[in-house]
Design an enzyme around this catalytic site. Structure first.
Site, PDB file in Angstrom:
ATOM      1  N   HIS A  21      42.294  34.051  43.948  1.00 54.78           N
ATOM      2  CA  HIS A  21      41.542  33.000  44.603  1.00 54.78           C
ATOM      3  C   HIS A  21      40.944  32.019  43.596  1.00 54.78           C
ATOM      4  O   HIS A  21      40.653  32.374  42.459  1.00 54.78           O
ATOM      5  CB  HIS A  21      40.400  33.609  45.426  1.00 54.78           C
ATOM      6  CG  HIS A  21      40.871  34.538  46.510  1.00 54.78           C
ATOM      7  ND1 HIS A  21      40.123  35.608  46.947  1.00 54.78           N
ATOM      8  CD2 HIS A  21      42.016  34.547  47.240  1.00 54.78           C
ATOM      9  CE1 HIS A  21      40.775  36.237  47.914  1.00 54.78           C
ATOM     10  NE2 HIS A  21      41.937  35.625  48.094  1.00 54.78           N
ATOM     11  N   TYR A  54      29.531  39.898  43.484  1.00 59.09           N
ATOM     12  CA  TYR A  54      29.794  38.580  42.921  1.00 59.09           C
ATOM     13  C   TYR A  54      28.500  37.758  42.869  1.00 59.09           C
ATOM     14  O   TYR A  54      27.769  37.691  43.861  1.00 59.09           O
ATOM     15  CB  TYR A  54      30.732  37.747  43.793  1.00 59.09           C
ATOM     16  CG  TYR A  54      31.987  38.343  44.342  1.00 59.09           C
ATOM     17  CD1 TYR A  54      33.234  37.821  43.985  1.00 59.09           C
ATOM     18  CD2 TYR A  54      31.957  39.365  45.288  1.00 59.09           C
ATOM     19  CE1 TYR A  54      34.402  38.317  44.545  1.00 59.09           C
ATOM     20  CE2 TYR A  54      33.119  39.867  45.846  1.00 59.09           C
ATOM     21  CZ  TYR A  54      34.341  39.332  45.472  1.00 59.09           C
ATOM     22  OH  TYR A  54      35.496  39.823  46.035  1.00 59.09           O
ATOM     23  N   LYS A 112      32.217  32.589  38.659  1.00 50.18           N
ATOM     24  CA  LYS A 112      31.884  33.908  39.211  1.00 50.18           C
ATOM     25  C   LYS A 112      31.460  34.853  38.098  1.00 50.18           C
ATOM     26  O   LYS A 112      32.081  34.902  37.037  1.00 50.18           O
ATOM     27  CB  LYS A 112      33.086  34.503  39.941  1.00 50.18           C
ATOM     28  CG  LYS A 112      33.545  33.707  41.146  1.00 50.18           C
ATOM     29  CD  LYS A 112      34.811  34.306  41.766  1.00 50.18           C
ATOM     30  CE  LYS A 112      35.272  33.494  42.961  1.00 50.18           C
ATOM     31  NZ  LYS A 112      36.543  34.027  43.525  1.00 50.18           N
ATOM     32  N   ASP A 143      46.363  36.145  51.893  1.00 46.72           N
ATOM     33  CA  ASP A 143      46.861  36.354  50.533  1.00 46.72           C
ATOM     34  C   ASP A 143      48.374  36.570  50.520  1.00 46.72           C
ATOM     35  O   ASP A 143      49.067  36.142  49.591  1.00 46.72           O
ATOM     36  CB  ASP A 143      46.153  37.539  49.880  1.00 46.72           C
ATOM     37  CG  ASP A 143      44.706  37.220  49.519  1.00 46.72           C
ATOM     38  OD1 ASP A 143      44.351  36.035  49.485  1.00 46.72           O
ATOM     39  OD2 ASP A 143      43.934  38.173  49.291  1.00 46.72           O
TER      40      ASP A 143
END
Length: 205
Positions: free
Chosen positions: A62, A132, A72, A175
């Site tokens: 991603h 995250y 991130k 995905d």
């Protein structure tokens, strides 16, 4: 904590110092001053996420559209994952390359990926928890992906877990339908290395 750059520019591994006694373990998994000194960047926290995954679950690859993209800072507080950083920046010296880091509840390391990099992981144990810290909020229309099974990337996903059990990749429909790296480039989805560098320079002002 020890902060070490990966071979892909813009990504770092952070290994905390753990303090253990008969009560358990204490550690700092993020320290702003140490992070800024080591990376020359700052993390503007806009959103914090947690996911829980069964063994074999693959999430990614991603990335978010630039600007502002989405940096991130991630860790696995319980369980184990194989974390993957992918250089999707057109024109980068390492474009199309990837690097893997195991994040687990033993070393308790974290990984920082600055804006413009692709990210994914595979859970290696059932119930693996992934946390995250994100520099920008989730924006559905600006979120994109590259197939984790893209033959150009040729990511070597594990086939066996640390305990020896077989791992079968399990992905979301989104995905599974993601484009290859070349297709994403042709569709104009990928950032350029120059764009990323220019954007990151604004964050240091």
């Amino acid at each position: 904590m020890q902060i070490t750059p990966l071979t892909i520019e813009g990504a770092w591994k952070i290994v905390p110092r753990q303090h253990s006694d008969d009560r358990g373990v204490f550690l700092e998994w993020f320290a702003e001053a140490a992070f800024a000194e080591a990376t020359g960047q700052r993390l503007n926290l806009a959103q914090a996420n947690i996911s829980t995954s069964s063994a074999g679950v693959v999430r990614g690859i991603h990335f978010a559209q630039l600007p502002p993209s989405q940096a991130k800072y991630v860790t696995c507080p319980s369980g184990a994952v194989l974390d993957v950083v992918v250089d999707i920046r057109v024109g980068s010296p390492t474009f199309g390359q990837y690097e893997t880091v195991v994040l687990d509840d033993v070393e308790r390391a974290a990984l920082y990926l600055s804006e413009g990099l692709g990210h994914g992981y595979m859970a290696l144990r059932d119930g693996s928890v992934f946390a995250y810290l994100c520099s920008a909020p989730y924006a559905p229309g600006r979120e994109h992906g590259v197939s984790p099974m893209c033959p150009e990337l040729a990511i070597e996903w594990p086939t066996t877990a640390p305990d020896g059990t077989a791992l079968t990749p399990l992905m979301s429909p989104k995905d599974l339908a993601a484009p290859t790296l070349s297709q994403a480039r042709e569709q104009g989805l990928l950032p350029t290395y120059a764009q990323v560098q220019d954007f990151r320079a604004t964050l240091r002002r």
